[in-house]
Design an enzyme around this catalytic site. Sequence first.
Site, PDB file in Angstrom:
ATOM      1  CB  ALA A 253      -1.000   0.055   1.181  1.00 41.95           C
ATOM      2  CG  ASP A 306      -2.546  -6.105   7.960  1.00 40.79           C
ATOM      3  OD1 ASP A 306      -3.513  -5.633   8.655  1.00 40.79           O
ATOM      4  OD2 ASP A 306      -2.585  -5.778   6.638  1.00 40.79           O
TER       5      ASP A 306
END
Length: 422
Positions: A253, A306
């Site tokens: 990202a 995550d």
Amino acid sequence: MAGDKTREQRVRSLSRAAIGEAKPFAIRNATKIDARGIVPHFWMISEEGRIVASGTRDEDFAATMERLHPASSPEVQPEVIDAAGKMLTPGYIDIHSHGAWESSFDDGDEGIATARAGHAVHGTTRQVLSLITNPLDVMCANMAAVARQCALRPDCLGAHLEGPFLALSRKGAHDPNCLRDPEPSVVDRLLEASQGCIRQITIAPELSHGIEAIRRFSEAGVVPAIGHCDADYAMAKRGIDAGARILTHVFNAMNGIGHRNPGPIPAVLEDRRVQVELINDGFHVQNPVVGMAFDLFAHRLALITDSMAATGCADGDYTLGKLAVNVEDGHARLVSNGAIAGSTLTLDVAVGRAIREIGISAVEAVEAATVGPACALGLDRPNDVTRYPLGLLAPGYAADALVQGAETWKVESVWCEGRRLV
């Protein structure tokens, strides 16, 4: 084990232990592995949630135990565990995780208890509870639940807000309808609603009020993280100078490294003030690049999971916030567009695969799951969040410890601040 009675019992048992009193205990005949090295025939003694003594000589252990707990004393003697040469590491610290066991940290008190249990059994003794992008009212309510749990149990360190201040172009599995610019009034509202529980927040620094928000959160004692951004090298440098001290899941990202467009990664590489999150599941970041990250960011890595609600569960259909997710072969993707939607990773797996599959030394791998994340949030030294510093097996540090099978890296016993969780 998702949904079965055994899991419910483990959640209740672990939750009771987490909010209970610390009890004295000792571990002897262990192979200690932490950021300071490998020490065979190691022993440690814990009192009131912290390590008070350690060493390698049997006679020193016996003398210290007699001094602290004389055999003639009527008090209850502490539990003494003979590790029989097994590995002893500090407890793992996950500063970026969304859930486990079909529950998310956005799911209120019960969801937090369930997801925490799902990670505690894998050796994560301390966890920052990551909250997904949602409408502001929802995020404020979710922070209230995190604040309640942090007041009750030492294994919950606080909240990580992954959103809503993210770049639309790098949103990943975040709801685009809830993304927004970090205007001062919105920042103030989140800080006020947090009751002081926000530990870190991911921000795209290139947003109109991004740099200002990074500075404001930093001044409020929150650690800003650069991530889910379209920032170039210069913007990343501005974010760091404004107070950003974490790079959210490196390589994911964000802009990659280009020889004419360096992006944020070289900016972070140059500045040792920044700790670097890394998801070592072989999917978010493949093995050759994981190895490169350990070389590039030596002693600055924080292994994270995550992880989302499907962690510890079978493949199938789940949700992340309000977004539908499908998990296949342990990999989570949004149903709508196939974007990666977190992981099903646990930190014991991340540490083990770093050692066995990538060739990272045991000391470096353990450091990245202990001291690395502790340093990211300033928890490696006396602080206002935990009673004792975290990350090492040494006198004065919190009695967070894991006994693991020799060479298997299978977690067998878990203590958090003197409380036996597993």
